[in-house]
Design an enzyme around this catalytic site. Structure first.
Site, short mmCIF file in Angstrom:
data_model
loop_
_atom_site.label_atom_id
_atom_site.label_comp_id
_atom_site.label_asym_id
_atom_site.label_seq_id
_atom_site.Cartn_x
_atom_site.Cartn_y
_atom_site.Cartn_z
N CYS A 182 38.90 50.04 40.04
CA CYS A 182 38.64 49.62 38.66
C CYS A 182 39.20 48.21 38.48
O CYS A 182 38.62 47.35 37.81
CB CYS A 182 39.33 50.55 37.67
SG CYS A 182 38.96 52.30 37.87
N HIS A 186 38.39 44.66 36.43
CA HIS A 186 39.09 44.75 35.15
C HIS A 186 40.59 44.51 35.28
O HIS A 186 41.38 45.15 34.61
CB HIS A 186 38.84 46.13 34.51
CG HIS A 186 37.41 46.38 34.17
ND1 HIS A 186 36.74 45.70 33.17
CD2 HIS A 186 36.48 47.21 34.71
CE1 HIS A 186 35.49 46.12 33.11
NE2 HIS A 186 35.31 47.05 34.03
N ARG A 230 30.87 56.04 30.25
CA ARG A 230 31.31 54.70 30.68
C ARG A 230 32.04 54.79 32.03
O ARG A 230 31.79 54.00 32.93
CB ARG A 230 32.20 54.10 29.59
CG ARG A 230 32.82 52.74 29.86
CD ARG A 230 31.81 51.64 30.07
NE ARG A 230 31.25 51.66 31.40
CZ ARG A 230 30.26 50.89 31.83
NH1 ARG A 230 29.68 50.03 31.02
NH2 ARG A 230 29.80 50.98 33.05
N CYS A 234 30.68 53.33 35.65
CA CYS A 234 31.50 52.36 36.38
C CYS A 234 31.66 52.81 37.84
O CYS A 234 31.51 52.00 38.76
CB CYS A 234 32.89 52.23 35.75
SG CYS A 234 33.00 50.91 34.53
#
Lengths: 273, 208
Positions: A182, A186, A230, A234
């Site tokens: 992730c 991010h 979401r 992802c």
């Protein structure tokens, strides 16, 4: 949206600078400005309201083999209480002995109170063409009842603390064919993927800004998308296998992000490209 | 009463298990638990099997030091093992066709469970990098590669570096955000050469 980007890009191509580098910088700024205008235009009327209205009906109507409504379903603030409930999730529920996000709690109520089988309750978490998802509608309604409420996710119970700690670790877990975590997309401020701005979800400011705008009506998909969706999408783009709906990892990651969003005013369902 | 006592003892045992004898779990224990929970939370779908959650040494080390620069010895070990594993072109030619390289740089499909396993697999380079000046829709996770060859010179050393970097970015920068395109079998050797040409061919729009 792709057509919009193309139009913006064409317009940007007429933006002439003295040098090649200046031209590029100029084109970039114009394209980004155009997209900002497009996003602003989207805010005028949100089809998410249709999902909210359907969700409210689903919430209040007796359903399932048990023919009971969600009036007995406790989202953390007492049976049937919806106002402000989403802003304090995920949380530990003693009756299930588990930390649950909204979707997981809804499934629990459907199984334990309305008499659905686990399989029936989880079979259609994300809507698609010709296939409406009751979960998405319920989430739209319930989250809309937290609009304007400050995020207030507790971390008192040991299992709440554990979920947060696990989510924090999962966020940086590298895997798959592409070595993505992730964190890859991010974990830094001010980055973009193509022209799409990426929130830095490892900061409080980034988590607050992002988490409070989900769920969202996605114009490009014509669907109301939940936070479970979401995360699921992802991981698809991360080249991981498929994240299981309401899995422990999905709840841990939601706990990590929701807790970091504490103090921010919840403002969804929103509308996104 | 007996039953109640049993429940009580069970609760104590459960609490002990949760608290690990009243001490907080160590960082390593939390990491191991996170990996285990993660693996139990996915299902195989299409070409994306559960083995994608199994980490190799590089992924494991980079996860351990996520968000921080790994210690020098760890970084050097990662770079050394990745460099040694690079498959270099047998003929010593690092550059393929830059036009093909541009198509590969634009192509975002490949390796997702939603992708056709027989369909195209690209590098999706524009997701993170500026490359040719004609493409204004580019990301900024990686540095700009505009004028890559022109700025660095078209030497054999630089051609080899560009090829190696695309094949396995961790060979030159431990725990890079960039996928190891050749190493991990995302792109074929010919595709890696084509993308190298996009950066290093003097005729490529990147170097105009």
């Amino acid at each position: 949206m792709p057509a919009m980007i193309r139009r913006a890009a064409v317009r940007a191509a007429f933006c002439v600078g003295a040098t090649a580098i200046a031209t590029t910088a100029c084109a970039q700024t114009s394209a980004v400005d155009e997209i900002a205008k497009y996003r602003a235009a989207l805010q005028d009327g949100n089809p998410a309201e249709l999902w909210e209205a359907r969700g409210e009906d689903l919430w209040k109507t007796p359903r399932g083999p048990g023919k009971v409504s969600f009036a007995t379903c406790d989202l953390g603030l007492g049976p049937g209480v919806v106002k402000g409930a989403y802003a304090q999730l995920p949380k530990y529920f003693a009756d299930a002995d588990r930390v649950m996000d909204l979707e997981t709690r809804l499934v629990w109520c459907m199984v334990k109170q309305q008499g659905y089988s686990e399989a029936d309750a989880t079979k259609n978490p994300f809507g698609g063409p010709g296939q409406k998802s009751d979960i998405e509608a319920l989430v739209a309604y319930i989250t809309s009842e937290s609009r304007g409420v400050k995020m207030n996710v507790a971390m008192d119970h040991p299992k709440e603390k554990e979920a947060f700690a696990l989510g924090e670790k999962m966020f940086v877990y590298r895997g798959g064919t592409h070595d993505f975590a992730c964190q890859t997309c991010h974990g830094e401020d001010g980055k973009r993927i193509r022209l799409q701005d990426l929130p830095n979800l490892m900061t409080v400011a980034g988590a607050q800004k992002a988490y409070t705008t989900w769920p969202a009506y996605r114009v490009s998909q014509g669907e109301l998308r939940t936070f479970q969706w979401r995360l699921n999408d992802c991981f698809r783009q991360q080249r991981f296998p498929e994240l299981i709906f309401t899995s422990d990892a999905s709840i841990a990651l939601t706990m990590y992000l929701a807790r970091n969003a504490n103090g921010a005013v919840f403002d969804a369902p929103s509308i996104k490209r | 009463m007996r039953k109640l006592a049993g429940v009580y003892l069970g609760a104590v045992a459960a609490a002990a298990a949760v608290f690990g004898c009243a001490t907080m779990p160590t960082d390593a224990q939390t990491s191991a638990r996170a990996a285990a929970v993660l693996k139990a939370s996915f299902r195989a779908n299409g070409q994306a099997g559960l083995d994608r959650l199994d980490q190799d040494d590089t992924q494991q080390a980079c996860t351990q030091y996520a968000g921080k620069t790994p210690p020098k010895d760890v970084a050097e070990r990662i770079e050394k093992t990745n460099l040694e594993s690079i498959v270099w072109p047998g003929d010593g030619k690092y550059l393929g066709d830059w036009k093909n390289g541009e198509r590969i740089a634009q192509e975002g499909r490949g390796k997702q469970y939603s992708d056709d396993p027989k369909g195209p697999v690209g590098g999706n380079c524009y997701a993170c990098h500026q490359i040719t000046p004609q493409e204004v829709s580019y990301g900024t996770i990686g540095p700009s590669l505009y004028q890559f060859g022109k700025l660095r010179g078209y030497s054999d050393t630089m051609r080899k570096y560009a090829y190696g970097k695309i094949w396995n970015a961790d060979a030159y920068a431990a725990c890079s955000n960039m996928p190891r395109f050749g190493h991990s079998g995302i792109l074929t050797q010919q595709q890696v050469k084509d993308v190298t040409a996009l950066l290093m061919d003097p005729e490529s729009p990147v170097n105009k």
